[in-house]
Design a protein around this motif. Structure first.
Motif, PDB file in Angstrom:
ATOM      1  N   ARG A 103     -12.963  82.865  68.972  1.00 14.41           N
ATOM      2  CA  ARG A 103     -12.106  83.970  68.522  1.00 14.41           C
ATOM      3  C   ARG A 103     -12.128  84.118  67.072  1.00 14.41           C
ATOM      4  O   ARG A 103     -12.218  83.698  66.141  1.00 14.41           O
ATOM      5  N   LYS A 129     -12.894  78.014  73.215  1.00 11.69           N
ATOM      6  CA  LYS A 129     -12.114  79.257  73.238  1.00 11.69           C
ATOM      7  C   LYS A 129     -11.603  79.571  71.840  1.00 11.69           C
ATOM      8  O   LYS A 129     -11.643  80.717  71.395  1.00 11.69           O
ATOM      9  N   LYS A 146     -11.004  74.432  75.633  1.00 12.17           N
ATOM     10  CA  LYS A 146     -10.024  74.917  74.659  1.00 12.17           C
ATOM     11  C   LYS A 146     -10.642  75.017  73.275  1.00 12.17           C
ATOM     12  O   LYS A 146     -10.415  75.990  72.551  1.00 12.17           O
TER      13      LYS A 146
END
Length: 104
Positions: A104, A100, A97
């Motif tokens: 971005r 991720k 997580k």
């Protein structure tokens, strides 16, 4: 009769799938086996006090104290996951997580 069947399918099927996926179905089966011994079990084994044996083995140093449930419920207990595996999986999921969100 049809309503009972429909209600059983709509509630029982998802609940059964959830129990199986989380490993709780095996725990329930093992716990039931402790209270009601299988019919092919020898009569002297039906009421065996496994927790007493566990504590005796702890005193001898043969068993790790964290293995109580596995010792009492048998070798098939927690085949799917264990506490250590759950910790590792949660750490990996947390790291994924974080990666991720950083990506971005």
């Amino acid at each position: 009769m049809v309503y009972a069947f429909a209600l059983g399918v709509t509630l029982g099927l998802p609940l059964g799938c959830y129990l199986r996926e989380t490993g709780l179905a095996r725990k329930l089966q093992s716990a039931y086996g402790l209270f009601v011994a299988p019919p092919d079990t020898h009569s002297s084994e039906k009421y065996k006090n496994k927790s007493e044996q566990f504590y005796k083995n702890i005193k001898k140093g043969q068993v790790d104290p964290t293995q109580f449930e596995r010792y009492v419920y048998g070798g098939s207990y927690a085949q799917r996951t264990s506490d250590e595996v759950d910790k590792i999986e949660s750490e990996v999921n947390q790291q994924m997580k974080e990666l991720k969100y950083e990506g971005r």
